[in-house]
Scaffold this motif. Sequence first.
Motif, PDB file in Angstrom:
ATOM      1  N   SER A 196       0.830  -1.207   0.000  1.00  7.01           N
ATOM      2  CA  SER A 196       0.000   0.000   0.000  1.00  7.01           C
ATOM      3  C   SER A 196       0.860   1.251   0.000  1.00  7.01           C
ATOM      4  CB  SER A 196      -0.917   0.039   1.218  1.00  7.01           C
ATOM      5  OG  SER A 196      -1.577  -1.171   1.358  1.00  7.01           O
ATOM      6  N   PHE A 197       1.913   1.270   0.835  1.00  4.76           N
ATOM      7  CA  PHE A 197       2.746   2.469   0.869  1.00  4.76           C
ATOM      8  C   PHE A 197       3.502   2.618  -0.450  1.00  4.76           C
ATOM      9  CE2 PHE A 197       6.430   5.089   1.736  1.00  4.76           C
ATOM     10  CZ  PHE A 197       5.791   6.209   2.250  1.00  4.76           C
ATOM     11  N   SER A 198       3.968   1.508  -1.009  1.00  2.00           N
ATOM     12  CA  SER A 198       4.672   1.571  -2.291  1.00  2.00           C
ATOM     13  C   SER A 198       3.782   2.243  -3.344  1.00  2.00           C
ATOM     14  CB  SER A 198       5.068   0.153  -2.727  1.00  2.00           C
ATOM     15  OG  SER A 198       5.747   0.198  -3.947  1.00  2.00           O
ATOM     16  N   ARG A 199       2.525   1.811  -3.401  1.00  2.00           N
ATOM     17  CA  ARG A 199       1.618   2.378  -4.419  1.00  2.00           C
ATOM     18  C   ARG A 199       1.339   3.854  -4.164  1.00  2.00           C
ATOM     19  NH1 ARG A 199       0.048  -1.422  -7.777  1.00  2.00           N
ATOM     20  NH2 ARG A 199       0.369  -3.559  -7.046  1.00  2.00           N
ATOM     21  N   ARG A 200       1.170   4.220  -2.902  1.00  2.00           N
ATOM     22  CA  ARG A 200       0.888   5.637  -2.609  1.00  2.00           C
ATOM     23  C   ARG A 200       2.093   6.516  -2.914  1.00  2.00           C
ATOM     24  NH1 ARG A 200      -3.964   6.685   0.707  1.00  2.00           N
ATOM     25  NH2 ARG A 200      -4.879   4.606   0.849  1.00  2.00           N
ATOM     26  N   ASN A 201       3.289   6.006  -2.646  1.00  2.00           N
ATOM     27  CA  ASN A 201       4.486   6.853  -2.727  1.00  2.00           C
ATOM     28  C   ASN A 201       5.083   6.906  -4.121  1.00  2.00           C
ATOM     29  OD1 ASN A 201       6.368   8.529  -1.357  1.00  2.00           O
ATOM     30  ND2 ASN A 201       7.853   6.855  -1.316  1.00  2.00           N
ATOM     31  N   ILE A 202       5.097   5.753  -4.814  1.00  2.00           N
ATOM     32  CA  ILE A 202       5.739   5.751  -6.136  1.00  2.00           C
ATOM     33  C   ILE A 202       4.845   5.137  -7.219  1.00  2.00           C
ATOM     34  CG2 ILE A 202       8.144   5.959  -5.386  1.00  2.00           C
ATOM     35  CD1 ILE A 202       8.405   2.917  -5.560  1.00  2.00           C
TER      36      ILE A 202
END
Length: 301
Positions: free
Chosen positions: A107-113
């Motif tokens: 989830s953080f990967s998708r939000r950040n990059i």
Amino acid sequence: MGLPRCVTLWEAGPRDGLQNEPGVVPTAIKVELIERLADCGLTHIEATSFVSPKWVPQMGDHAEVMAQLKPRPGVLHQVLTPNMRGYEAARAAGAEAIGVFAAASESFSRRNIDCGIEESIERFRPVVEAARRDGVKVRGFVSVVVGCPFEGDIPPQQTAKVARQLYDLGCDDIGLGDTIGVGTPGKIKAMIEACARLVPLEALGGHFHDTYGQALANTLAALECGIARHDASIAGLGGCPYAPGATGNVATEDLVYMLDGLGIQTGVDLKKLVQTAWWISDRLGRPPASRVAKAMKSKCL
Ligand code: HMG
Ligand code: MG
């Protein structure tokens, strides 16, 4: 206590710090901050990031910052590069050290990059290959190493797997990012132990945000595990625009005060750091987040 005798500090303030300011800090102030940090004795400074200005407008002047920095023997200016486009722009601007940044949660990967973990590793592959070919140093960050704003607790093995993937790509060192500062020393130790089973300990570094006031304690825990590279941010500036609620890294002056007290060498001048913390804070119109900067103000200014 078996702590490292010296620690390499990576100053993250000009990038991790200023990327999270509500407004865009003028380029001249960014450049002067970087010069002042080098005057303090910091040899590893994260100068800016070559990310999309649509995503992080605060870093949109990346090429101008690099162009205005005076070459300084013994000081490495590192920049973040999320993809080949960023790498090529960074190289054109003269960068000799880069960082790619993955995450331990989807989830953080998708939000950040804007892509999942596996896709990010494939996106970084040509970047790291080009950097190695060009003799450019590469850091690989893993974000949300113990906790994610969207998924909660992150199992140590999940972080260790991504750390190993970045190491296998060819990253020289792996920055373990507690992006939202939710870690506590026991969790940090468990996470480092899991990483150290897959990546040499010498290649691991700490990047601890101080949102919950745990960053110094977490850094001490990491030192006790043998980690001798640590990121910090002058005046405690920073956070990640894609990590809701996150505040800055451990303040550089707080960390240096603790390391000085432990007899661990950093080569950094605490008094000058405190002066620099107040200098940038005055420009941003608020006091430093750092306790040491406040406590030492009257002795240093
Ligand atoms: P995307 O939207 O999926 O990418 O973003 P895209 O390829 O579709 O491109 C979108 C637009 O951006 C296009 O422009 C591209 O040309 C442009 P348009 O055609 O719409 O005019 N673009 C670029 N422009 C400049 N430089 C580039 C670049 N790449 C594409 N390099 C992307 C994908 C990765 C670009 C985006 O998600 C992004 O920039 N993310 C960066 C987010 C960020 O900087 N976060 C903070 C840093 S990480 C952090 O703080 C954590 C850390 O401190 C560790 C920790 O604390 O855990 C390191
Ligand atoms: Mg960070």
